[in-house]
Each structure stands twice: as C-alpha cells, then as structure tokens.
Write a protein that holds these residues in place. Structure first.
Motif, PDB file in Angstrom:
ATOM      1  N   ARG A 195     -61.987  81.803 -55.459  1.00 12.48           N
ATOM      2  CA  ARG A 195     -61.650  81.657 -54.051  1.00 12.48           C
ATOM      3  C   ARG A 195     -62.299  80.385 -53.531  1.00 12.48           C
ATOM      4  O   ARG A 195     -63.243  79.852 -54.117  1.00 12.48           O
ATOM      5  N   ALA A 196     -61.752  79.874 -52.440  1.00 13.21           N
ATOM      6  CA  ALA A 196     -62.316  78.660 -51.876  1.00 13.21           C
ATOM      7  C   ALA A 196     -63.705  78.927 -51.312  1.00 13.21           C
ATOM      8  O   ALA A 196     -63.983  80.005 -50.789  1.00 13.21           O
ATOM      9  N   PRO A 230     -53.919  74.865 -46.848  1.00 17.08           N
ATOM     10  CA  PRO A 230     -53.974  76.298 -47.145  1.00 17.08           C
ATOM     11  C   PRO A 230     -54.799  77.049 -46.104  1.00 17.08           C
ATOM     12  O   PRO A 230     -55.785  76.533 -45.576  1.00 17.08           O
ATOM     13  N   VAL A 283     -56.811  79.297 -46.658  1.00 13.89           N
ATOM     14  CA  VAL A 283     -58.148  79.570 -47.183  1.00 13.89           C
ATOM     15  C   VAL A 283     -59.080  78.369 -47.038  1.00 13.89           C
ATOM     16  O   VAL A 283     -60.264  78.473 -47.333  1.00 13.89           O
ATOM     17  N   HIS A 284     -58.553  77.230 -46.601  1.00 13.29           N
ATOM     18  CA  HIS A 284     -59.385  76.037 -46.429  1.00 13.29           C
ATOM     19  C   HIS A 284     -59.920  76.008 -44.996  1.00 13.29           C
ATOM     20  O   HIS A 284     -59.464  75.242 -44.140  1.00 13.29           O
ATOM     21  N   GLU A 323     -54.521  78.437 -54.003  1.00  9.89           N
ATOM     22  CA  GLU A 323     -54.404  77.602 -52.820  1.00  9.89           C
ATOM     23  C   GLU A 323     -52.961  77.429 -52.343  1.00  9.89           C
ATOM     24  O   GLU A 323     -52.724  76.909 -51.259  1.00  9.89           O
ATOM     25  N   MET A 375     -49.467  78.584 -45.294  1.00  7.79           N
ATOM     26  CA  MET A 375     -49.835  77.178 -45.329  1.00  7.79           C
ATOM     27  C   MET A 375     -49.530  76.559 -43.961  1.00  7.79           C
ATOM     28  O   MET A 375     -48.649  77.029 -43.226  1.00  7.79           O
ATOM     29  N   ILE A 435     -63.006  71.576 -55.443  1.00 10.00           N
ATOM     30  CA  ILE A 435     -61.661  71.713 -54.874  1.00 10.00           C
ATOM     31  C   ILE A 435     -61.011  70.329 -54.953  1.00 10.00           C
ATOM     32  O   ILE A 435     -60.762  69.657 -53.951  1.00 10.00           O
ATOM     33  N   TRP A 442     -57.960  68.093 -52.768  1.00 11.70           N
ATOM     34  CA  TRP A 442     -57.720  68.700 -51.460  1.00 11.70           C
ATOM     35  C   TRP A 442     -58.679  68.123 -50.416  1.00 11.70           C
ATOM     36  O   TRP A 442     -59.818  67.791 -50.712  1.00 11.70           O
ATOM     37  N   GLU A 475     -60.073  69.806 -48.167  1.00 16.82           N
ATOM     38  CA  GLU A 475     -61.172  70.762 -48.031  1.00 16.82           C
ATOM     39  C   GLU A 475     -62.356  70.351 -48.894  1.00 16.82           C
ATOM     40  O   GLU A 475     -63.512  70.391 -48.462  1.00 16.82           O
TER      41      GLU A 475
END
Length: 525
Positions: A34-35, A124, A126-127, A264, A269, A498, A501, A503
C-alpha cells in the motif's frame, strides 16, 4: 538448474507485461502493498530561521521542499532551468512548443480548451500527500476514468486480429475458470482441501461469480455483453457468444484486464480540472519570487559552511551560497554538471539509467464516445503503439484529445523512426482497434522524455548496471541516494518507493525537510 529471483521476475514480465510483474512482486513482498501515508512534519515553527537553503529543480519534489521550508522560516531560493514550474508535470496546449535536445521543434495546434498531460496524468486516491496539497492549494479536481469495460483489447494472434470488448474478455474468462474449478470440485479433486460444507459453498459461489447454469456450465452472461441489447416489448436482447478459453488464454490479453488490479491504478483516480500542471502553477503562485526561472545550474560545490551553486540567468553566470542544498534534478542532468559529490554518489549518478517513455497525442472527433460508448479508460494492443488512452475531461463535447501510444522508445526500430513514422505507427494502432477512424486523427504531438531538455529520461530505470530494472526491489544504489551527501539532500521519486509518481516525489521532500530540520535542531543544541 535453479532460477534466480531476478530471472524469474524478468520472465514474468516478458510473458505478462508490467502488470503481471508488478502483481507477482507484490505477492513476493518485494514492493509495498500500500502507499505510504505521509506523516505530519515533526518540526517546530520557525525552525528554519537564519538558515539558507538552495533548492535545485522546480518539479514537484522541489516545489514541495520550497513550500514546506519557506513555511518553517528557512530562507529559500529555488533554481529552475525552464520558464515554467513542474518539471515532468507538463500540460501542452495550443500555441505551446515542444523542443527536443537536437533542436527539433513541434508546435501544438490543439483547439482552445484542449490539452494533453504529456507527463503525469492521474492521481490515485491512495496518494494522500499530493491530493492533500491539491486541497491546500485550491486545485480543483475531477474524476479520471482509468478503465472502461466498453474499451477494446486487440491481439494479432487472437480472434483473427479483431478487437474484443474488455467486458466480454473479463466475464468470459471468469465464467470459463469458474466452470473448470466447479468440475474439479465435482470430481473430488479438492476433497483434501475442502470440507463438505466448503465444497457446497464454493460451488454456490462459482455459480454466481462465473454465471454458471445449474449443470455448472458457462454459456455466456449478460455481464459479458450483448450482440443486441434489450429493448421494449418483446425485445429480450441477444447475448454475445462466449469467447473460447483457448483464445482467452493468450497471455497478451492479461495486460489489459489486469491493468486496473495494480494497486495504484484502482479506482478512484483523479485529475486537476484544466490540466495536471494546475498543481505546479498553484505551488508557484504560493512561492512567488522564491522561484528563479530560466536559471540552469552549472556547478554544485561543497564549502566549509555548506554549498555554493553556480548557475546562469539572463545569459550571465551567477552563484549562490547556502547552508544546505535540496537537489531535485534528474540524475541524467547531474551527470553533466561539475560537482564534488562523494565517490559513491558520483558512481550511482554516472551508472544509473532512465526510462524513455513517450506519448503520442491526437485531436479528433470523439468517435470513441459517439460510436463505441467508450468514456475514458485505456485500450491495449499486443503490438504497435499501446495503450490507447481516452480523455476523461470534456465528456460529450464534439472533439477531444486522445493518446495512441504511451510506451517506451526502447526498441531501436521505433526510436529511429522520424516523427512522421511514429505518427504513422500511432495511427495504425487506432486502425487495428477502430477501423476507419485513423483518418479522423489530426494535429499529432509526440513527446519522448529522453529527448526533452533538462530531463533526458522519464524516470529512473536502474540504479546501476547490476541492479534490477524498475519495477523491482531497490538495491545499494537506492540506499546510497536516500542518505545526504554532507549538506546535499537528494529528492524526487527516484528516492522513494513510489517510482514514477508525484506522490513519491512529494514524500521524498517531506523526508528531506524533516532530516534537515532535525540536523538544524541538533546543531543548535
């Protein structure tokens, strides 16, 4: 003879592409599941008072570093070689020019309001770090449609080369696999693994999951789509005939149907309204004259008290002294700049390689929406320029900008093609998927990041000749770069887990700000 983990991953990547390799590495525990969530900076207000910092590069990592350090009281100067912020975060619009390192120039002729994010194009959910900056800076976001079950998949070796609809590939695969598993259970092949109760529950699940009939057979389903959709009165609709398992087993379909399973890439998104570059321009507005544009760095030196950075501005050589340096420049550029980095840093910088990602964009009538019911998402081919990426902005408008080819100029044959040759290959990809629509493509634009000044690469591929290519476990080269070289701290997605990205770039800068602030605090006792 045994096989190394590296060889195994390379074979998986060759067979199933990026998605298969990435999923395999997650299963093996070689990439984060996971991020990483950004933690608030544990730094007292005013920590940076009286401390001078020079930041190299106005990409996301440099902008985040400048934004946070300025807020903490540091005296910051950000040097950016270009006349715009963002680095790889670049949205090209009508009237803009794309100039390559060899002097080749393209003029973008898109209609007013149209744009193409030639660098990052999605955020994403999650970012949380980069999304947090969007909220803080007032950058308006909209949903980016990253996948569409109405989109097509095409393989020259399957179905006679004719494209198939993604929803049918996904659901027919699910149906055939469920039928096979149900047969295995029915023949007692899994009796040692399942209790009698679990056996019955699994069969019940498979009937629903795979749309099996009472006999455990898959004969197609409405989830896979229709040849003729239902209507009013006695128009029941006609289901699509299932694609046979042999065709579905062609591994080159898996890139398309597993794409959205990558951590991701999963919904939801986002994208900034009006272009991804709304993010760096919002940072630039907040930073004001902290940023010096058109100021390429020419030298990086350590001094007894910190660093001295040479650069040019308005054609004149200049220099700046600072206590610390936050370096967000691509390593491809650092190779060319005189410096006195530690030997280990020099070695990694000289030996690393960068990927050569490219995008080819076209303006066109929105035939994908108007004729095929495709709104956003990607289509995949096993040859040529792939994937094809449809815009999420401006839905239902007459025209739009699509991408036909977001890949790598990694094959000498494609890399050597002229612009016209690349555009011809890109047009052929549309013809494979949507025959007759290639002629509707207009105003092409090619951006190959290995040809863009001040980048000369898209993202780091390897940290040295003996380290596995991205995506992969990060080795000694990475471990070296995440440490400071005296007063110099490296930031960017290449010093994060990551890679590629925004992030990762933002998190690397928050880490550097924390490390410098801890050092300042300790120095003051």
């Amino acid at each position: 003879m045994g096989i190394t983990r590296r060889d195994f991953l390379m074979r998986v990547g060759q067979a199933g592409g990026y998605s298969a390799a990435f999923l395999t590495m997650q299963a093996m525990g070689l990439t984060p599941a996971r991020a990483e969530k950004a933690l608030p900076l544990a730094v007292a207000p005013g920590t940076g008072k009286g401390v001078k910092v020079v930041i190299l590069g106005g990409g996301i990592s440099g902008l985040v570093a400048a934004y946070e350090m300025k807020a903490l009281g540091y005296e910051c100067t950000l040097l950016e070689a270009r006349e715009r912020p963002g680095g790889r975060n670049w949205s090209v619009r009508g009237g803009d020019k794309v100039v390559f390192t060899d002097g080749t120039s393209q003029a973008c002729e898109f209609e007013t309001g149209h744009y193409q994010n030639v660098g990052p194009a999605r955020l994403p959910s999650v970012h949380s770090t980069i999304l947090g900056y969007c909220r803080k800076l007032g950058v308006q976001l909209e949903v980016e449609v990253n996948t569409s079950r109405s989109s097509f998949l095409q393989n020259d070796a399957a179905n006679g080369g004719k494209p198939v609809v993604q929803r049918q590939v996904v659901n027919d695969t699910r149906g055939h696999v469920s039928e096979l598993l149900a047969k295995c259970i029915g023949k007692g092949a899994l009796d040692q693994d399942l209790t009698s109760e679990d056996r019955d529950r699994t069969l019940s699940f498979l009937r629903i999951y795979g749309s099996l009939d009472e006999a455990g057979k898959y004969n197609g389903s409405e989830d896979a789509g229709y040849v003729k959709t239902p209507g009013a009165g006695d128009e029941n609709g006609v289901l699509s005939q299932p694609i046979d398992m042999h065709t579905l087993l062609d591994e080159n379909f898996w890139d398309g149907i597993l794409f959205e399973e990558t951590f991701e890439m999963q919904a939801t998104m986002f994208q900034p309204v009006g272009g991804m570059d709304r993010i760096p321009y919002a940072f630039a507005k907040a930073l004001g004259d902290t940023i010096q544009f058109a100021s390429p760095v020419t030298e990086i030196r350590k001094t007894a008290n910190g660093v001295r950075i040479g650069y040019t501005h308005a054609g004149a050589p200049k220099s700046i002294d600072a206590d610390y340096c936050v370096c967000g420049m691509p390593l491809t550029m650092l190779k060319k700049i005189p410096n006195d980095f530690n030997f280990h840093f020099k070695k990694i910088i000289s030996e690393c390689t960068y990927a050569a990602a490219y995008k080819i964009a076209w303006e066109s009538r929105r035939f994908w929406e108007q004729d095929y019911n495709i709104y956003g998402g990607l289509e995949f081919l096993n040859t040529g320029c792939s994937p094809v990426w449809f815009p999420s902005a401006g839905l239902f408008s007459p025209r739009g900008v699509l991408v036909s080819g977001y890949g790598f100029d990694s094959t000498p044959e494609f890399d050597r093609l002229s612009l016209e040759g690349k555009f011809a290959e890109s047009r052929r990809s549309i013809e494979r998927l949507h025959p007759g629509h290639g002629r509707e493509l207009e105003k092409p634009l090619y951006v190959g990041w290995h040809r863009i000044p001040y980048n000369e690469g898209s993202w780091i591929a390897t940290y040295g000749p003996n380290e596995i290519s991205y995506p992969g476990p990060l080795g000694p080269g990475y471990e070296t770069l995440i440490a400071p070289d005296g007063p110099i701290y490296f930031v960017g997605d290449h010093v994060s887990h990551i890679l590629g990205w925004q992030e990762g770039a933002a998190l690397s800068s928050l880490r550097a700000v924390q490390m410098i602030s801890d050092r300042v605090r300790l120095g003051r006792g």
